[in-house]
Design a protein around this motif. Structure first.
Motif, PDB file in Angstrom:
ATOM      1  N   CYS A  85      26.278  70.576   4.365  1.00 20.14           N
ATOM      2  CA  CYS A  85      25.179  70.112   5.226  1.00 20.14           C
ATOM      3  C   CYS A  85      24.730  68.732   4.749  1.00 20.14           C
ATOM      4  O   CYS A  85      24.226  68.589   3.628  1.00 20.14           O
ATOM      5  N   TYR A 131      17.764  65.182  10.112  1.00 25.01           N
ATOM      6  CA  TYR A 131      19.197  64.919  10.342  1.00 25.01           C
ATOM      7  C   TYR A 131      19.378  63.727  11.274  1.00 25.01           C
ATOM      8  O   TYR A 131      20.272  62.896  11.079  1.00 25.01           O
ATOM      9  N   VAL A 144      28.620  72.079  11.783  1.00 25.08           N
ATOM     10  CA  VAL A 144      27.577  71.554  10.889  1.00 25.08           C
ATOM     11  C   VAL A 144      26.300  72.378  11.027  1.00 25.08           C
ATOM     12  O   VAL A 144      25.626  72.664  10.033  1.00 25.08           O
ATOM     13  N   ASP A 147      26.585  75.574   8.976  1.00 26.96           N
ATOM     14  CA  ASP A 147      26.444  75.338   7.534  1.00 26.96           C
ATOM     15  C   ASP A 147      24.994  75.033   7.167  1.00 26.96           C
ATOM     16  O   ASP A 147      24.462  75.566   6.184  1.00 26.96           O
ATOM     17  N   CYS A 148      24.358  74.171   7.942  1.00 28.14           N
ATOM     18  CA  CYS A 148      22.986  73.771   7.635  1.00 28.14           C
ATOM     19  C   CYS A 148      22.022  74.951   7.811  1.00 28.14           C
ATOM     20  O   CYS A 148      21.096  75.130   7.012  1.00 28.14           O
ATOM     21  N   ASP A 151      22.282  77.175   4.860  1.00 28.64           N
ATOM     22  CA  ASP A 151      21.591  76.586   3.709  1.00 28.64           C
ATOM     23  C   ASP A 151      20.076  76.765   3.821  1.00 28.64           C
ATOM     24  O   ASP A 151      19.395  77.060   2.832  1.00 28.64           O
ATOM     25  N   SER A 173      21.663  79.418  14.479  1.00 28.87           N
ATOM     26  CA  SER A 173      22.219  78.074  14.320  1.00 28.87           C
ATOM     27  C   SER A 173      22.401  77.355  15.657  1.00 28.87           C
ATOM     28  O   SER A 173      22.387  76.121  15.710  1.00 28.87           O
TER      29      SER A 173
END
Length: 459
Positions: A85, A131, A144, A147-148, A151, A173
């Motif tokens: 991320c 972001y 992405v 993944d972010c 996290d 997400s």
């Protein structure tokens, strides 16, 4: 002066003697066995924060006392991140801490509708803005975003948050991707939208006026309409099925507008603004589940005076409601009106709230044995963590405010936005148990194991 001090001490001692353990309303073992639990209001363009029924606590025996909530202290640890991320989370560390506290492990499901989910939703939007600052994109690619989002959840869990937040708040997400909105970059956005007008409307959101005389909300909707390319009236009901995709696109574009605001404003400023907008939404709708009150209608249909069978049936029904979640004072008004309308529709014409002494606080989580109730303020509030007492939250002093009995079986015209935009008046001095202690704003402690609930007057 001494009389005021004596009164304050008297009230504190009285509340201390009656304090009892707050019931636990979240049990991990019951998460997957909830077929007919509280159904949250359906979400809309300005709908309430949506709570997934799968994580609202379920109780098989309404008469069985629940175990107390013992002092809870978050166990912090170093989170394991994906490393994929491209965002420096330390920039929004304070917002992450606030979200972790508001969605703490034992309380997330209890305060989800009012505290946790609005704050988590705000965090997601603030993250998107962060972001966007380095990418000039107002949405993330799917990989992405996955993944972010992973996290974010791992970081929150490492700071004491409940890891079921995505399910609880119906956020995943895909909310980071912009969905079907056709505009997802800063350049295209600023070509289509009057950005200065949007920022002027939403930089400072008035917590007392925005919900009834909105300024920021119409600006967000106008910007979303422009970047969606869907210039249709939200009040038109014709061809509704065909317009559902348009509504989805508009909702996705509203998310992009929120990202743009997050990009332009400081994290703290935009978090405050987003929380106020969420408060406007959640306070419009009752989040509680009301099953058909058949027994109450049967016992109370023809009563004109307090009767043991009617009040006993009503109290038993409300006892089940009291195990669902904490709600705000304004939500309590909506809930009481909604339930009263159900009773009127079933033939209960007398004001049984008055006959059976039902107050607004009776529609929210109670302390053990129903001795104390708590209504949260309608303004945005947060969980408070203390190293000695654990988590706490602020309650309004609303014990003596009677639940409103509706004038009809319909609540279609019900609104909290009267000319004065205020809650019902506080009780007069005659209704207080201690009439000598009046004229001042008294705050007193009600110790409920780990929760020290500060009672304050309604704003």
């Amino acid at each position: 002066m001494w009389l005021q001090v004596l009164c304050a001490v008297s009230v504190w001692l009285s509340s201390f003697e009656e304090a009892v353990a707050l019931q636990t309303v979240y049990e991990q073992s019951h998460v997957s066995s909830i077929p007919d639990l509280a159904k949250p209001p359906t979400s809309g363009l300005f709908g309430p924060i949506e709570i997934s029924p799968a994580v609202i606590p379920h109780f098989t025996d309404p008469d069985e006392p629940l175990p107390p909530m013992y002092p809870t202290f978050p166990t912090r640890y170093e989170p394991v991140l994906t490393g994929k991320c491209p965002v420096n989370f330390s920039t929004i560390s304070s917002i992450m801490d606030k979200t972790a506290s508001d969605c703490s492990l034992p309380l997330a499901a209890v305060v989800g509708n009012v505290i946790c989910c609005p704050q988590f939703s705000s965090l997601i939007r603030i993250f998107q803005g962060l972001y966007s600052v380095t990418s000039d994109k107002l949405a993330l690619q799917n990989s992405v975003a996955n993944d972010c989002f992973t996290d974010i959840i791992n970081i929150l869990a490492s700071r004491g948050a409940n890891s079921t937040i995505p399910t609880l708040c119906s956020i995943n997400s895909s909310n980071l991707t912009g969905g079907s909105c056709p505009v997802k970059d800063v350049v295209s956005f600023e070509k289509a939208v009057n950005a200065s007008r949007l920022l002027e409307a939403c930089t400072t959101v008035d917590p007392l006026k925005e919900c009834c005389r909105p300024i920021c909300q119409p600006a967000i909707m106008d910007a979303a309409l422009k970047i969606s390319g869907k210039q249709f009236s939200l009040n038109e009901n014709k061809n509704l099925v065909g317009e559902l995709s348009h509504v989805d696109t508009l909702t996705d574009c509203k998310g992009v507008v929120f990202t743009y605001l997050s990009r332009k404003l400081s994290p703290d400023a935009v978090n405050t603004a987003f929380r106020i907008l969420s408060a406007c939404k959640v306070n419009k709708v009752c989040p509680l589940d009301f099953k058909q009150p058949t027994e109450v209608i049967k016992e109370c249909r023809n009563v004109a005076a307090p009767g043991p069978s009617c009040c006993s049936s009503l109290n038993a029904y409300i006892a089940g409601i009291q195990k669902q979640m904490l709600i705000t004072n304004r939500q309590a008004i909506v809930c009481a009106t909604m339930f009263g309308s159900m009773l009127r529709k079933g033939g209960v014409m007398s004001n049984i709230y008055e006959l059976c002494d039902v107050d607004l606080k009776d529609f929210s989580i109670q302390a053990a044995y129903g001795q104390e109730g708590c209504l949260l303020r309608s303004l945005p509030s947060d969980m408070i963590f203390d190293n000695l007492t654990g988590y706490s939250f602020t309650c309004d002093l609303s014990d003596n405010i009677a639940a409103p009995w509706p004038s009809s079986s319909s609540i279609s015209s019900f609104s909290l936005c009267g000319p004065e935009m205020s809650l019902p008046a506080l009780p007069t001095s005659e209704t207080f148990k201690n009439p000598g202690c009046r004229g001042g704003r008294v705050e007193f402690l009600i110790p409920i194991v780990s929760f020290f609930i500060f009672s304050t007057l309604l704003y």
